[in-house]
Design a protein around this motif. Structure first.
Motif, PDB file in Angstrom:
ATOM      1  N   PHE A   3      49.456  39.148  52.864  1.00 27.71           N
ATOM      2  CA  PHE A   3      48.903  40.437  52.455  1.00 27.71           C
ATOM      3  C   PHE A   3      48.067  40.299  51.187  1.00 27.71           C
ATOM      4  O   PHE A   3      47.039  40.962  51.043  1.00 27.71           O
ATOM      5  N   LEU A   4      48.478  39.427  50.300  1.00 28.34           N
ATOM      6  CA  LEU A   4      47.691  39.184  49.095  1.00 28.34           C
ATOM      7  C   LEU A   4      46.338  38.584  49.460  1.00 28.34           C
ATOM      8  O   LEU A   4      45.309  38.997  48.928  1.00 28.34           O
ATOM      9  N   LYS A   5      46.331  37.632  50.369  1.00 22.81           N
ATOM     10  CA  LYS A   5      45.072  37.013  50.800  1.00 22.81           C
ATOM     11  C   LYS A   5      44.144  38.046  51.446  1.00 22.81           C
ATOM     12  O   LYS A   5      42.927  38.019  51.233  1.00 22.81           O
ATOM     13  N   LEU A   6      44.710  38.949  52.228  1.00 24.23           N
ATOM     14  CA  LEU A   6      43.903  40.018  52.828  1.00 24.23           C
ATOM     15  C   LEU A   6      43.335  40.943  51.752  1.00 24.23           C
ATOM     16  O   LEU A   6      42.173  41.350  51.818  1.00 24.23           O
ATOM     17  N   ALA A   7      44.144  41.250  50.756  1.00 24.39           N
ATOM     18  CA  ALA A   7      43.682  42.106  49.661  1.00 24.39           C
ATOM     19  C   ALA A   7      42.573  41.419  48.865  1.00 24.39           C
ATOM     20  O   ALA A   7      41.615  42.066  48.440  1.00 24.39           O
ATOM     21  N   ILE A   8      42.681  40.107  48.683  1.00 23.48           N
ATOM     22  CA  ILE A   8      41.625  39.354  48.000  1.00 23.48           C
ATOM     23  C   ILE A   8      40.339  39.422  48.813  1.00 23.48           C
ATOM     24  O   ILE A   8      39.254  39.639  48.263  1.00 23.48           O
ATOM     25  N   ALA A   9      40.440  39.254  50.122  1.00 21.51           N
ATOM     26  CA  ALA A   9      39.253  39.307  50.980  1.00 21.51           C
ATOM     27  C   ALA A   9      38.590  40.680  50.898  1.00 21.51           C
ATOM     28  O   ALA A   9      37.357  40.785  50.807  1.00 21.51           O
ATOM     29  N   GLN A  10      39.381  41.747  50.914  1.00 15.58           N
ATOM     30  CA  GLN A  10      38.821  43.098  50.805  1.00 15.58           C
ATOM     31  C   GLN A  10      38.183  43.316  49.439  1.00 15.58           C
ATOM     32  O   GLN A  10      37.107  43.912  49.336  1.00 15.58           O
ATOM     33  N   PHE A  11      38.840  42.828  48.393  1.00 11.93           N
ATOM     34  CA  PHE A  11      38.278  42.972  47.053  1.00 11.93           C
ATOM     35  C   PHE A  11      36.964  42.204  46.948  1.00 11.93           C
ATOM     36  O   PHE A  11      35.978  42.719  46.419  1.00 11.93           O
ATOM     37  N   ILE A  17      29.387  43.816  47.650  1.00  6.86           N
ATOM     38  CA  ILE A  17      28.589  45.027  47.839  1.00  6.86           C
ATOM     39  C   ILE A  17      28.122  45.578  46.487  1.00  6.86           C
ATOM     40  O   ILE A  17      27.002  46.066  46.353  1.00  6.86           O
ATOM     41  N   CYS A  18      28.977  45.459  45.491  1.00  5.30           N
ATOM     42  CA  CYS A  18      28.695  46.065  44.181  1.00  5.30           C
ATOM     43  C   CYS A  18      27.954  45.142  43.221  1.00  5.30           C
ATOM     44  O   CYS A  18      27.630  45.563  42.102  1.00  5.30           O
ATOM     45  N   LEU A  33      28.598  55.541  44.388  1.00  2.02           N
ATOM     46  CA  LEU A  33      29.882  55.977  43.819  1.00  2.02           C
ATOM     47  C   LEU A  33      31.039  55.617  44.753  1.00  2.02           C
ATOM     48  O   LEU A  33      32.110  55.214  44.298  1.00  2.02           O
ATOM     49  N   GLU A  34      30.803  55.745  46.050  1.00  4.31           N
ATOM     50  CA  GLU A  34      31.828  55.390  47.028  1.00  4.31           C
ATOM     51  C   GLU A  34      32.146  53.898  46.969  1.00  4.31           C
ATOM     52  O   GLU A  34      33.307  53.495  47.007  1.00  4.31           O
ATOM     53  N   HIS A  35      31.117  53.062  46.847  1.00  3.47           N
ATOM     54  CA  HIS A  35      31.323  51.616  46.725  1.00  3.47           C
ATOM     55  C   HIS A  35      32.067  51.277  45.436  1.00  3.47           C
ATOM     56  O   HIS A  35      32.956  50.421  45.424  1.00  3.47           O
ATOM     57  N   MET A  36      31.706  51.950  44.363  1.00  2.97           N
ATOM     58  CA  MET A  36      32.367  51.712  43.082  1.00  2.97           C
ATOM     59  C   MET A  36      33.840  52.100  43.148  1.00  2.97           C
ATOM     60  O   MET A  36      34.709  51.387  42.636  1.00  2.97           O
ATOM     61  N   GLU A  37      34.115  53.215  43.797  1.00  4.66           N
ATOM     62  CA  GLU A  37      35.498  53.659  43.917  1.00  4.66           C
ATOM     63  C   GLU A  37      36.312  52.697  44.781  1.00  4.66           C
ATOM     64  O   GLU A  37      37.460  52.371  44.453  1.00  4.66           O
ATOM     65  N   ALA A  38      35.728  52.235  45.869  1.00  4.24           N
ATOM     66  CA  ALA A  38      36.427  51.263  46.719  1.00  4.24           C
ATOM     67  C   ALA A  38      36.723  49.982  45.934  1.00  4.24           C
ATOM     68  O   ALA A  38      37.817  49.427  46.023  1.00  4.24           O
ATOM     69  N   PHE A  43      40.770  46.654  43.469  1.00  5.27           N
ATOM     70  CA  PHE A  43      41.258  45.896  42.325  1.00  5.27           C
ATOM     71  C   PHE A  43      42.689  46.327  42.002  1.00  5.27           C
ATOM     72  O   PHE A  43      43.583  45.484  41.838  1.00  5.27           O
ATOM     73  N   ALA A  44      42.915  47.629  41.916  1.00  9.79           N
ATOM     74  CA  ALA A  44      44.244  48.156  41.592  1.00  9.79           C
ATOM     75  C   ALA A  44      45.263  47.751  42.661  1.00  9.79           C
ATOM     76  O   ALA A  44      46.387  47.348  42.343  1.00  9.79           O
ATOM     77  N   ARG A  45      44.871  47.830  43.927  1.00  4.93           N
ATOM     78  CA  ARG A  45      45.772  47.452  45.018  1.00  4.93           C
ATOM     79  C   ARG A  45      46.097  45.959  44.974  1.00  4.93           C
ATOM     80  O   ARG A  45      47.243  45.548  45.152  1.00  4.93           O
TER      81      ARG A  45
END
Length: 141
Positions: A3-11, A17-18, A33-38, A43-45
């Motif tokens: 799950f950590l590896k998946l979260a890294i990939a999403q981050f 994108i940003c 703003l949507e990209h920044m929020e994601a 990051f927080a997740r």
């Protein structure tokens, strides 16, 4: 760890994108703003999964059980699992600001801060990965 590896990939996806968002701009369009929020949410997740799941579990596997977050981070630093307990504690405090700051005007400030500190989190995760690989608690897959 998966799950950590998946979260890294999403981050990393959000970070890519940003990458071209100019922090000198004060007025962002809705898609930006949507990209920044994601990006900041991911990051927080990622930080939550890393600290709450990985580090706390590894601390228990090392033979400890309870204690404050500071206790867990200090033990992880002492063992060499992480480099800097205070830095991770500061990231955690900042994560709480991200989670509880509902002012739209703060979004760009939070984005800029996450952009400047994200390497600290990824570096810490890398150190932990090397430690866990050495112990055989995870593998390279």
């Amino acid at each position: 760890w998966v799950f950590l590896k998946l979260a890294i990939a999403q981050f990393n996806y959000s970070e890519n994108i940003c990458v071209n968002i100019s922090v000198d701009t004060k007025d962002f369009d809705d898609p930006t703003l949507e990209h920044m929020e994601a990006y900041t949410s991911r990051f927080a997740r990622l930080l939550d999964i890393y600290i709450q799941n990985i580090l706390k579990l590894a601390d228990r596997l090392e033979g400890y059980g309870d204690g404050t977050l500071r206790d867990v981070l200090n033990r992880c630093a002492k063992s060499g699992m992480i480099e800097d307990a205070d830095k991770l504690l500061q990231l955690r405090i900042f994560r709480n600001e991200i989670a509880h700051d509902y002012l739209p005007t703060s979004q760009s400030t939070i984005f800029i801060e996450v952009r400047s500190i994200s390497h600290d989190l990824l570096s810490s995760i890398s150190s932990t990965e090397q430690y866990l690989l050495k112990l055989g608690w995870i593998d390279n897959s």
